[in-house]
Design an enzyme around this catalytic site. Structure first.
Site, short mmCIF file in Angstrom:
data_model
loop_
_atom_site.label_atom_id
_atom_site.label_comp_id
_atom_site.label_asym_id
_atom_site.label_seq_id
_atom_site.Cartn_x
_atom_site.Cartn_y
_atom_site.Cartn_z
N ARG A 1 0.87 -1.18 0.00
CA ARG A 1 0.00 0.00 0.00
C ARG A 1 0.91 1.24 0.00
O ARG A 1 1.82 1.32 0.82
CB ARG A 1 -0.93 0.02 1.23
CG ARG A 1 -1.93 -1.15 1.28
CD ARG A 1 -3.00 -0.93 2.35
NE ARG A 1 -4.02 0.02 1.93
CZ ARG A 1 -4.95 0.52 2.75
NH1 ARG A 1 -4.97 0.19 4.02
NH2 ARG A 1 -5.85 1.39 2.30
N ASP B 1 -2.81 9.43 7.23
CA ASP B 1 -1.96 8.35 6.69
C ASP B 1 -0.58 8.84 6.30
O ASP B 1 0.38 8.07 6.29
CB ASP B 1 -2.64 7.69 5.49
CG ASP B 1 -3.76 6.78 5.97
OD1 ASP B 1 -4.85 7.30 6.25
OD2 ASP B 1 -3.51 5.58 6.13
N ASN C 1 -5.58 11.41 4.18
CA ASN C 1 -6.36 10.51 5.04
C ASN C 1 -7.47 9.90 4.19
O ASN C 1 -7.59 10.21 2.99
CB ASN C 1 -6.92 11.27 6.25
CG ASN C 1 -7.49 10.32 7.30
OD1 ASN C 1 -6.80 9.40 7.74
ND2 ASN C 1 -8.73 10.52 7.70
O1 MRU Z 1 -7.66 2.31 4.15
P1 MRU Z 1 -7.50 2.37 5.64
O2 MRU Z 1 -8.68 1.85 6.37
O3 MRU Z 1 -6.20 1.75 6.09
O4 MRU Z 1 -7.40 3.92 5.96
C1 MRU Z 1 -7.14 4.31 7.28
C2 MRU Z 1 -7.30 5.76 7.51
O5 MRU Z 1 -7.50 6.53 6.60
C3 MRU Z 1 -7.10 6.23 8.92
O6 MRU Z 1 -7.85 7.37 9.15
C4 MRU Z 1 -5.62 6.56 9.12
O7 MRU Z 1 -4.83 5.46 8.80
C5 MRU Z 1 -5.33 6.99 10.48
S1 MRU Z 1 -5.39 5.65 11.62
C6 MRU Z 1 -4.86 6.21 13.11
#
Ligand code: MRU
Length: 348
Positions: free
Chosen positions: A91, A239, A249
């Site tokens: 990712r 993120d 994010n």
């Molecule tokens: O695709 P995801 O579910 O991994 O995305 C996660 C997010 O966007 C969260 O808001 C981010 O990782 C912050 S977690 C503390």
């Protein structure tokens, strides 16, 4: 709800696997799975069985340790490098994944020439340290975030930035969990977060589990909720944050921030320093993951709710411009604009 604390990531008791809660099964089932090979680890990250920026970094660090236990003397570093590259490629947006995998890799390379069992032991300790650091950072972030709220406030959440996405308290949900523990009345509207429903499936589950009063809404209801004065702050995780404060994010976060700016509602982005990428000048430099359009077309529906074969665009993240962020909350406290200057002072 039980108020139980979930250990979402751990090493198996014999150290041969990483044990996680399979987040794709929540809230219906709380099931633990163990990952012991590189294909399984890759799939677990890709399919969001483990998800959330800090959590995938912690998971991958343990993963590097588990994989390294099986390498031989002759090919140790070649296999380590190949597996690290493989995990990082899974990712692209959350910087924690590459950061923690590279931290593990660099530690091993710094010990080149030492006995392999000693390097493997050091990798185990490093993964544990990465995990422990996240616990401490989330705790500090939660305290600092709570200081921005007043009893009686209701916040809007987007995606899931709770314990499942991190280690213990979470980031964006941390203030709510701390408030509940202390009997402080802070409530939440929870965006369901299309297309993967992290808000509906995970945030609502975690908040109810902790006894936080929460109300689930569709993402497109946030504007009305703010217009009617139902929301006093937007809390979101991150993120990857660029050096100027732009914050990638979950897709939809920037929309919520734009609406909040219109209605004068403060936007707080809560994140550990492991999510800040000072090598990334602005949000335009952050790679955005694109996912399979089937998540929009057919997932969750008993029968597809879009014409078969319709084109879909499925970006998993967006970038909230730093100008829309009222304050950034890290383990070092609350940071206000100008973010380029203040992030550089703290994390440069
Ligand atoms: O695709 P995801 O579910 O991994 O995305 C996660 C997010 O966007 C969260 O808001 C981010 O990782 C912050 S977690 C503390």
């Amino acid at each position: 709800m039980s108020g139980q604390k979930i250990k979402n990531i751990a090493l198996s008791s014999d150290g041969s696997a990483v044990r996680i809660v399979d987040q794709t099964l929540l809230p219906g089932q709380l099931r633990y799975i163990e990952l012991r090979d590189r294909e399984g680890m890759y799939e677990a990250i890709k399919a969001l069985r483990v998800r959330g920026a800090p959590a995938i970094g912690i998971f991958a660090a343990y993963g590097v340790y588990v994989l390294a236990r099986s390498y031989g003397q002759a090919d140790f570093f070649a296999r380590l490098d190949a597996d690290c590259d493989w995990l990082i490629s899974c990712r692209p947006t959350a910087v924690n994944l590459a950061r923690q995998v590279n931290r593990m890799r660099e530690l091993a390379h710094a010990m080149e020439g030492a006995a392999i069992p000693a390097i493997v032991d050091a990798l185990g300790r490093e993964a544990r340290a990465i995990h422990d650091e996240d616990v401490a950072m989330c705790r500090a972030i939660s305290e600092a975030g709570l200081s921005l709220l007043r009893p009686g406030d209701t916040v809007l959440t987007h995606c899931n930035a709770g314990p499942l996405a991190t280690s213990e308290y979470g980031t964006g949900l941390g203030p709510l969990l701390l408030a509940a523990e202390r009997g402080v009345d802070i409530r939440a509207y929870v965006d369901e977060t299309r297309p993967l429903l992290q808000g509906a499936r995970l945030t609502a589950w975690e908040l109810m589990n902790a006894g936080v009063d929460c109300t689930l809404i569709c993402d497109n209801m946030a504007a009305l909720a703010m217009r009617e004065g139902r929301i006093q702050a937007v809390l979101a995780g991150c993120d990857r944050m660029a050096a100027n404060g732009d914050a990638a994010n979950k897709i939809g976060t920037s929309g919520a921030a734009i609406i909040a700016a219109h209605y004068g509602v403060p936007v707080y982005i809560l994140l550990p320093s492991s999510t800040i990428d000072m090598a990334c000048p602005t949000g335009a430099d952050i790679p955005i993951e694109e996912r399979d359009g089937e998540e929009i077309r057919s997932l969750w529906y008993a029968q597809p709710m879009a014409p078969a074969g319709v084109k879909c665009w499925d970006p998993a993240f967006d970038v909230t411009d730093h100008s829309l962020i009222t304050a950034i909350v890290t383990e070092k406290g609350v940071i206000y604009p100008p973010y380029d200057v203040n992030l550089q002072k703290l994390f440069g």
